[in-house]
Write a protein that holds these residues in place. Structure first.
Motif, PDB file in Angstrom:
ATOM      1  N   UNK A  91       0.848  -1.198   0.000  1.00 45.67           N
ATOM      2  CA  UNK A  91       0.000   0.000   0.000  1.00 45.67           C
ATOM      3  C   UNK A  91       0.885   1.250   0.000  1.00 45.67           C
ATOM      4  N   UNK A  92       0.245   2.414  -0.048  1.00 43.66           N
ATOM      5  CA  UNK A  92       0.993   3.663   0.018  1.00 43.66           C
ATOM      6  C   UNK A  92       1.410   4.191  -1.337  1.00 43.66           C
ATOM      7  N   UNK A  93       0.465   4.204  -2.328  1.00 45.40           N
ATOM      8  CA  UNK A  93       0.805   4.664  -3.671  1.00 45.40           C
ATOM      9  C   UNK A  93       0.210   6.038  -3.995  1.00 45.40           C
ATOM     10  N   UNK A  94      -0.339   6.722  -3.000  1.00 42.49           N
ATOM     11  CA  UNK A  94      -0.679   8.115  -3.249  1.00 42.49           C
ATOM     12  C   UNK A  94       0.630   8.882  -3.440  1.00 42.49           C
ATOM     13  N   UNK A  95       0.570   9.947  -4.214  1.00 39.84           N
ATOM     14  CA  UNK A  95       1.825  10.554  -4.670  1.00 39.84           C
ATOM     15  C   UNK A  95       2.595  11.284  -3.581  1.00 39.84           C
ATOM     16  N   UNK A  96       1.948  11.711  -2.517  1.00 40.69           N
ATOM     17  CA  UNK A  96       2.698  12.352  -1.437  1.00 40.69           C
ATOM     18  C   UNK A  96       3.488  11.315  -0.639  1.00 40.69           C
ATOM     19  N   UNK A  97       2.907  10.140  -0.435  1.00 38.12           N
ATOM     20  CA  UNK A  97       3.658   9.057   0.219  1.00 38.12           C
ATOM     21  C   UNK A  97       4.837   8.635  -0.639  1.00 38.12           C
ATOM     22  N   UNK A  98       4.591   8.456  -1.952  1.00 35.26           N
ATOM     23  CA  UNK A  98       5.664   8.046  -2.851  1.00 35.26           C
ATOM     24  C   UNK A  98       6.728   9.134  -2.959  1.00 35.26           C
ATOM     25  N   UNK A  99       6.309  10.391  -2.980  1.00 33.58           N
ATOM     26  CA  UNK A  99       7.282  11.494  -3.040  1.00 33.58           C
ATOM     27  C   UNK A  99       8.228  11.453  -1.851  1.00 33.58           C
ATOM     28  N   UNK A 100       7.708  11.123  -0.676  1.00 34.14           N
ATOM     29  CA  UNK A 100       8.564  11.041   0.509  1.00 34.14           C
ATOM     30  C   UNK A 100       9.584   9.920   0.355  1.00 34.14           C
ATOM     31  N   UNK A 101       9.164   8.798  -0.244  1.00 31.75           N
ATOM     32  CA  UNK A 101      10.111   7.700  -0.495  1.00 31.75           C
ATOM     33  C   UNK A 101      11.204   8.133  -1.474  1.00 31.75           C
ATOM     34  N   UNK A 102      10.796   8.795  -2.551  1.00 28.63           N
ATOM     35  CA  UNK A 102      11.773   9.231  -3.554  1.00 28.63           C
ATOM     36  C   UNK A 102      12.764  10.210  -2.941  1.00 28.63           C
ATOM     37  N   UNK A 103      12.266  11.176  -2.187  1.00 26.59           N
ATOM     38  CA  UNK A 103      13.170  12.155  -1.566  1.00 26.59           C
ATOM     39  C   UNK A 103      14.108  11.463  -0.586  1.00 26.59           C
ATOM     40  N   UNK A 104      13.608  10.469   0.149  1.00 28.23           N
ATOM     41  CA  UNK A 104      14.467   9.725   1.080  1.00 28.23           C
ATOM     42  C   UNK A 104      15.548   8.968   0.318  1.00 28.23           C
ATOM     43  N   UNK A 105      15.206   8.432  -0.848  1.00 27.22           N
ATOM     44  CA  UNK A 105      16.201   7.726  -1.659  1.00 27.22           C
ATOM     45  C   UNK A 105      17.289   8.672  -2.141  1.00 27.22           C
ATOM     46  N   UNK A 106      16.897   9.861  -2.564  1.00 30.30           N
ATOM     47  CA  UNK A 106      17.889  10.844  -3.023  1.00 30.30           C
ATOM     48  C   UNK A 106      18.821  11.220  -1.874  1.00 30.30           C
TER      49      UNK A 106
END
Length: 308
Positions: A91-106
């Motif tokens: 779960x967690x595919x709304x774009x604000x949740x995913x954006x937080x994952x992407x920023x954490x990866x960067x």
């Protein structure tokens, strides 16, 4: 650069063959509990440019653009959760949740501030990331994307001449039916998008269709692709909640194409942002980085140069 694989043992999608790009390294990072796959190269001392792809693609969508950008920039292409060789959470595919994952990866890759360029569903995520982490962005480029609540039309057209561009938004929302119809037929489905939405039906060869279809067919891949659409209403709600407080002030570049889905990305984004410019790439359909990579690389380079 180090060897072409770092942290290969952390690859959560091992049955999907990896594709290499000369001068770039595969890496896997922990993004606040979700393992994301990144492909990194270019000038490590240069400005960082993060690239996000959309449906039904993977980081490989940027392969023709990345070498040109790497001449000047630190280039990082990231597979979104559920995409390519990234983990497929339940779960967690709304774009604000995913954006937080992407920023954490960067951040896990040692980058504190960056430019962001994204296509299709990747642009959905990029818009939300700009709302949530604007102080870490120098600018964001959004390529031909019907962003929920932002550039996506309120109603799906019934005119056949236009309906084929957006019909799948409604289909993907239907519970269970897409999974029933598409399981085992991922190649036919993915191939339709790649060949119908590109200006030329020859824009993608059989090997590329095979690659993207295999990524969708891998365990959890189809579920994840659909989840972005099924969480789109929440993404739109959260976008508007953030926009009630303020408009985007980070520079935004809208990149459209002569035969794409959104005729003028810049005009569609301008109600929500203070500083928007636009480019329309000729002789391209929806998949602009694949169809006109030199034009995309030139537009991004100029955007970064002018912003710097």
């Amino acid at each position: 650069m180090p060897s072409s694989f770092e942290g290969l043992e952390d690859n959560p999608v091992r049955d999907l063959p990896l594709r290499d790009l000369a001068g770039f390294v595969h890496r896997w990072v922990d993004a606040d509990g979700v393992r994301l796959h990144a492909v990194e190269g270019g000038r490590i001392d240069g400005p960082a440019v993060v690239l996000l792809a959309g449906f039904p693609q993977t980081w490989w969508a940027w392969r023709k653009v990345m070498p040109s950008l790497a001449e000047r920039f630190h280039v990082i292409a990231i597979d979104l959760p559920g995409q390519g060789h990234s983990e497929r959470p339940e779960r967690g595919y709304d774009t604000h949740t995913v954006a937080a994952y992407v920023h954490a990866a960067v951040r896990a890759l040692g980058v504190s501030d960056y430019w962001l360029a994204a296509h299709d569903v990747g642009a959905w995520v990029a818009f939300s990331l700009a709302l949530d982490f604007e102080d870490r962005l120098h600018g964001v480029a959004l390529l031909d994307a019907g962003i929920p609540g932002i550039t996506l039309p309120e109603a799906i057209p019934t005119d056949p001449a236009r309906a084929w561009k957006t019909w799948h938004f409604a289909f993907h929302l239907v519970p269970e039916l897409p999974e029933t119809l598409l399981a085992g037929r991922e190649r036919e489905y993915v191939g339709w998008f790649l060949r119908m939405k590109a200006l030329s039906p020859d824009a993608f060869d059989d090997a590329e269709v095979d690659h993207y279809a295999a990524a969708v067919a891998q365990d959890g891949g189809l579920r994840a692709c659909l989840a972005y659409y099924r969480d789109a209403a929440e993404s739109a709600r959260a976008n508007h909640e953030a926009l009630e407080r303020r408009r985007l002030t980070v520079p935004v570049l809208g990149i459209s194409s002569s035969h794409g889905s959104i005729p003028d990305m810049a005009a569609s984004i301008s109600p929500w942002a203070e500083n928007v410019t636009g480019v329309i790439v000729p002789d391209a359909g929806h998949f602009i980085p694949d169809e006109q990579p030199e034009a995309v690389a030139a537009a991004l380079t100029a955007f970064i140069r002018d912003g710097a």
